[in-house]
Design an enzyme around this catalytic site. Structure first.
Site, mmCIF file in Angstrom:
data_model
loop_
_atom_site.group_PDB
_atom_site.id
_atom_site.type_symbol
_atom_site.label_atom_id
_atom_site.label_comp_id
_atom_site.label_asym_id
_atom_site.label_seq_id
_atom_site.Cartn_x
_atom_site.Cartn_y
_atom_site.Cartn_z
ATOM 1 N N MET A 7 0.990 -1.157 -0.105
ATOM 2 C CA MET A 7 -0.092 -0.187 -0.086
ATOM 3 C C MET A 7 0.901 1.207 -0.062
ATOM 4 S SD MET A 7 -3.343 -1.055 2.450
ATOM 5 C CE MET A 7 -4.185 0.497 1.955
ATOM 6 N N GLN A 67 7.900 -5.732 -5.719
ATOM 7 C CA GLN A 67 6.888 -5.207 -6.853
ATOM 8 C C GLN A 67 7.583 -4.136 -7.703
ATOM 9 O OE1 GLN A 67 3.232 -2.983 -6.531
ATOM 10 N NE2 GLN A 67 2.426 -4.941 -6.377
ATOM 11 N N CYS A 97 -2.741 -0.458 -9.576
ATOM 12 C CA CYS A 97 -2.451 0.913 -8.776
ATOM 13 C C CYS A 97 -3.508 1.873 -9.497
ATOM 14 C CB CYS A 97 -1.136 1.447 -9.041
ATOM 15 S SG CYS A 97 -0.902 3.171 -8.075
ATOM 16 N N LYS A 138 -0.319 -8.583 -9.712
ATOM 17 C CA LYS A 138 -1.521 -8.117 -8.914
ATOM 18 C C LYS A 138 -2.188 -7.091 -9.934
ATOM 19 C CE LYS A 138 -2.861 -6.131 -4.443
ATOM 20 N NZ LYS A 138 -3.737 -4.900 -4.815
ATOM 21 N N ASN A 202 -8.244 -10.430 -3.099
ATOM 22 C CA ASN A 202 -7.940 -9.220 -2.020
ATOM 23 C C ASN A 202 -9.022 -7.908 -2.320
ATOM 24 O OD1 ASN A 202 -5.990 -6.268 -2.924
ATOM 25 N ND2 ASN A 202 -5.983 -7.177 -0.939
ATOM 26 N N GLY A 203 -9.345 -7.510 -1.225
ATOM 27 C CA GLY A 203 -10.299 -6.399 -1.238
ATOM 28 C C GLY A 203 -11.375 -6.696 -0.058
ATOM 29 N N GLU A 204 -11.577 -5.590 0.942
ATOM 30 C CA GLU A 204 -12.522 -5.602 1.872
ATOM 31 C C GLU A 204 -12.573 -6.865 2.745
ATOM 32 O OE1 GLU A 204 -14.837 -3.130 2.538
ATOM 33 O OE2 GLU A 204 -13.467 -2.157 1.415
ATOM 34 N N GLY A 226 -4.668 -5.922 3.464
ATOM 35 C CA GLY A 226 -4.062 -4.788 3.702
ATOM 36 C C GLY A 226 -4.683 -3.997 4.824
#
Length: 333
Positions: A7, A67, A97, A138, A202-204, A226
């Site tokens: 992040m 990355q 991103c 990603k 990934n996410g929430e 994250g």
């Protein structure tokens, strides 16, 4: 397997170090290293990934993957080759991103409108680095929409990636809930048998319940977390059924965090870094809300250091010996 997400501007080497000390994280990914028009010197890689000086691992021993972000297959391959020689636990490629400045420079999520280019980038990097070095990617579900999500995932898999993380939103969605886990499941299911590779959701993912539902909906065994981990440093442990991290563990870790921030960040920005973390922590810990309120208007590092001393002293006095900072965390300090 649980991965700690990259992040930009938040989850950097300092926070990776601190959060991996609490346990439960199996691997980290760095913030992006931007590749534009040259092969970067070693110091540029080490600046973003100081773990390269520690065998590619955090102080707690968790492996870290570096990355890269860019759009030129040849330059990315040349940089990946140099980076691989420094000993990261793999090379990751950023196609997710959402930052406007990054996208305007033809990097990150904007490439999701060009599946063919994404495939050429992955293939070039895969050819450039030694076979034992994993290459992953990603991505988001798309840029303005998710119409090309399957095409991008297929291109990444066809080009030889070892692993794919999908953030279950488009660039247009930003970080606004919800995450579209059902759509991620469709993309994963679309990969034919000969292109199957591990797909990581990934996410929430903020709670154990979120993690379990994400796995059920997406069909993904592995997860990347994250902001949920920044908010609750015990989330990875809890997802694995290994307990949680109580508040009394955090002030000593904040002291470690502050020590490293003080070594790396300009004096005038140091207080902001700790308050940034406290702003997340207060969603999980009432004590963090109290701390945030107390420090909100303080920007002098001396005030922060005084607060940290008081916080550690209070926790030492009120914490039973059996509940003190775990030995492995203390040794890592």
């Amino acid at each position: 397997m649980l991965l700690l997400a990259p992040m930009e501007g938040l989850l950097d080497a300092t926070l990776r170090d601190v959060l991996t000390r609490t346990g439960g994280i199996d691997r980290c990914v760095t913030e992006f290293i931007r590749v534009t028009n040259t092969v970067l010197p070693e110091r540029a890689f080490i600046r973003v990934m100081p773990e390269l000086l520690n065998g590619g691992r955090t102080r707690a021993g968790v492996p870290v993957r570096a990355q890269l972000l860019g759009s030129d297959p040849t330059l990315l391959a040349e940089n990946a080759e140099r980076l691989a020689s420094l000993g990261p636990h793999g090379i990751d490629l950023n196609f997710g991103c959402p930052a406007k400045t990054v996208n305007q420079s033809r990097g990150g999520a904007v490439l999701l409108d060009e599946p063919e280019l994404i495939g050429r980038i992955v293939a070039a990097v895969r050819r450039a680095v030694p076979a034992p070095v994993p290459v992953s990617a990603k991505m988001r579900l798309g840029f303005n929409d998710d119409a090309r999500a399957e095409a991008c995932a297929h291109a990444i898999a066809e080009a030889g990636a070892d692993e794919l993380v999908i953030h279950a939103r488009t660039k247009a969605h930003g970080y606004r809930p919800p995450a579209y886990w059902e759509r991620l499941a469709e993309v994963r299911a679309s990969l034919p048998a000969h292109l199957r590779l591990p797909v990581i959701a990934n996410g929430e993912i903020w709670t154990v319940a979120d993690a379990l539902r994400c796995q059920q909906v997406t069909g993904c065994e592995h997860l990347m977390i994250g902001r949920g981990m920044v908010t609750d440093p015990g989330l990875a442990l809890a997802i694995k059924g290994l307990g949680h991290v109580p508040w009394h563990v955090l002030p000593p870790l904040m002291a470690v965090f502050w020590q490293q921030v003080s070594a790396r960040v300009e004096r005038r920005h140091r207080a902001g870094r700790l308050k940034q973390w406290l702003n997340y922590l207060r969603k999980r810990y009432p004590e963090a809300q109290v701390a945030f309120d107390e420090l909100r208007l303080h920007n002098d590092p001396a005030d922060i250091e005084a607060w940290l001393l008081r916080a550690r002293a209070v926790e030492t006095l009120t914490t039973e010996p059996s509940r003190a900072l775990p030995a492995e965390m203390a040794q890592a300090c």
